[in-house]
Design an enzyme around this catalytic site. Sequence first.
Site, short mmCIF file in Angstrom:
data_model
loop_
_atom_site.label_atom_id
_atom_site.label_comp_id
_atom_site.label_asym_id
_atom_site.label_seq_id
_atom_site.Cartn_x
_atom_site.Cartn_y
_atom_site.Cartn_z
N GLU A 38 -18.53 92.58 88.76
CA GLU A 38 -17.86 93.23 89.88
C GLU A 38 -16.35 93.14 89.73
O GLU A 38 -15.78 92.05 89.71
CB GLU A 38 -18.29 92.56 91.19
CG GLU A 38 -17.54 93.06 92.42
CD GLU A 38 -17.77 92.21 93.66
OE1 GLU A 38 -17.07 92.46 94.66
OE2 GLU A 38 -18.62 91.30 93.62
N ASP A 54 -19.30 88.65 93.14
CA ASP A 54 -18.69 87.62 93.97
C ASP A 54 -19.71 87.03 94.95
O ASP A 54 -20.69 87.69 95.33
CB ASP A 54 -17.52 88.21 94.78
CG ASP A 54 -16.34 88.60 93.89
OD1 ASP A 54 -16.32 88.16 92.73
OD2 ASP A 54 -15.47 89.35 94.36
N ASP A 109 -19.73 86.72 98.09
CA ASP A 109 -19.40 87.11 99.46
C ASP A 109 -20.29 88.29 99.85
O ASP A 109 -21.17 88.70 99.10
CB ASP A 109 -17.91 87.46 99.60
CG ASP A 109 -17.49 88.61 98.66
OD1 ASP A 109 -18.37 89.25 98.07
OD2 ASP A 109 -16.27 88.84 98.53
N ASP A 160 -19.63 91.55 100.24
CA ASP A 160 -19.50 92.71 99.35
C ASP A 160 -20.21 92.48 98.02
O ASP A 160 -20.87 93.37 97.49
CB ASP A 160 -18.01 93.02 99.09
CG ASP A 160 -17.38 93.79 100.24
OD1 ASP A 160 -18.13 94.36 101.04
OD2 ASP A 160 -16.14 93.81 100.34
#
Length: 653
Positions: A436, A514, A516, A518
Amino acid sequence: MSKDKENKNKEYSAGNITVLEGLEAVRKRPAMYIGDVGIKGLHHMIWEVVDNSIDEAMAGYCDEIKVEINEDNSITVTDNGRGIPVDMHEKEGKSALEVVMTVLHAGGKFDKDTYKVSGGLHGVGVSCVNALSTKLVATVYSKNGKIHQQEYSEGIPQTGVEVVGETDITGTQIHFVPDKSIFAESVYKYDTVATRLRELAYLNAGIKIKLIDHRELDDEGKTKEEDFFSEGGLLEFVDYLDGSREKLIPSPVYMEGEKNGVPVQVAMNYNTSFTENVVSYVNNINTYEGGSHVSGFRRALTRTLKSYADKSGLLEKSKIEISGDDFREGLTAIISVKVAEPQFEGQTKTKLGNSEVIGAVETCVSETLTHFLEENPKEAKMIVQKVLLAAQARHAARKAREMVQRKNVMSGSGLPGKLADCSEKDPGICELYLVEGDSAGGSAKQGRDRKFQAILPLKGKILNVEKAQEHKIYDNDEIKNILTALGVTIGTEDDDKALNLAKLRYHKIVIMTDADIDGSHIRTLILTLFFRYMRELIELGYVYIAQPPLYLIKRGKKEAYVYTEGERAGVVKEMAPEGKEDSLHIQRYKGLGEMNPEQLWITTMNPDSRNMKRVSIESAAEADHLFSMLMGDEVPPRRDFIEKNAKYAKVDV
């Protein structure tokens, strides 16, 4: 006397138990008998015991099954069937219970008068579970009014078959403790067990199955439990799978019959999605690779729908040739057959080979579907219109694919410009990281081992393929880059859905995002792409998810990378035993780009120290349901799922 009553009055005794061979090899080569010694094999131990109870239910002697996961991760399975016979086995000179529990290939499955059809066909089930358990206690509530019990360790009896009480019920209870020295993992997953039991409840209408997990207490101090029961069987199963999709026709079509001595049940419905979901079972066993029953269904579906469309003139204006795939776009179907002597291809029981089943399913589906189409012209027209749209989309997808492939040929190597490839050319050694963002991609490129690790940075979120027609995926740059980097193509001259792996360049495909929200969304989008269009890569075990650390905890020169919240608490306690957390430096990694190349290599990419998760499909039906719910158009099911499963979820819709 009716045949059913006559069968029910037949004795189930030691004489019905047939012995084929001993039990010596199971502990030496457990994977040969239960698939593997990982998490899948651990759960397979439950399936083998539950299958015996289901076989009793299929024979008409059991309607309640209880599965308990105990605090120590031992398992207890109880049913209200006839109870395993406890009388003496003439040939073996010992109790039939002991024979069943300690001899491989011993059981009632080989006696056609005892079980007409059975899931546990090789008879290795419960004896294998016994061999691979440090402790197993078999309790039989016998028809003679006594409770009989025998205890075993590693398959060896520790006691005789003892009478431990009296009873006015019948049934069997198996309690076992898996051997931790054999299994790589020893903790059972509630969701995995629940998924299989739910499946069994749908496939065997009228049977009550209860799951109790004694390891967890809710806010009221009660144990976690769930009941699985279905009156509608396969009709309810199709509705469950399509719960988050928009239906094309109001109710599923149900087809049932018996041809050539093979009972057939099929339930199907169409929805507005662009994917096919056909799930098949033989004697309650999920046949992942399909087989003769699926071939019979597909032949009947294509022939019957095409015949109806031709007769009704609905295809007259179509300039595009209709293929078999077009009749299955947006289709959800469950096929369940019962076969007395099924021939499975391979030890995994994933593909049915019996040729007589093709005709049985084909005849049953053709007859019932023909009646349905004639009696429901409105629904029939909607289905045919859906087929025509599918044909147009397939034609557009083929053009888009050909365009992408032509561009690749014209540009030389055809590899994406962003791909930092590895020098090794053997796919069995090579790894591709789908990373990402450019920042993390830069760190990964610097930190990797260039010999066998390739990096493909992805910009933003890829297209949600769950809500897009196939030709749209070839317009998405990130998806085109993934397909091109992998070296795979979708669609052949004969099959527009086939995945061509002849030029696959990597046997490890690692999704690295990541930690998180997203990152989780991007990971799910990529997994949806693989599940819908490249499922074979998952089934081959080539798809992985990287596990970057959540925290770096330091105290002086001492430091530790932490991968879970639970692990964080343990490390904090260890590094600051006096409880002074402020004496520690705790860094939360919100993104991969926050780690320098060396840290990313040590924690996430180094084969000697990394912790990757391999993506597998435990239940194709459940996976389909999950992807359509998480990535589809319907909001309420997704909201319910998040609120139920997220520990700190707050959902605003």
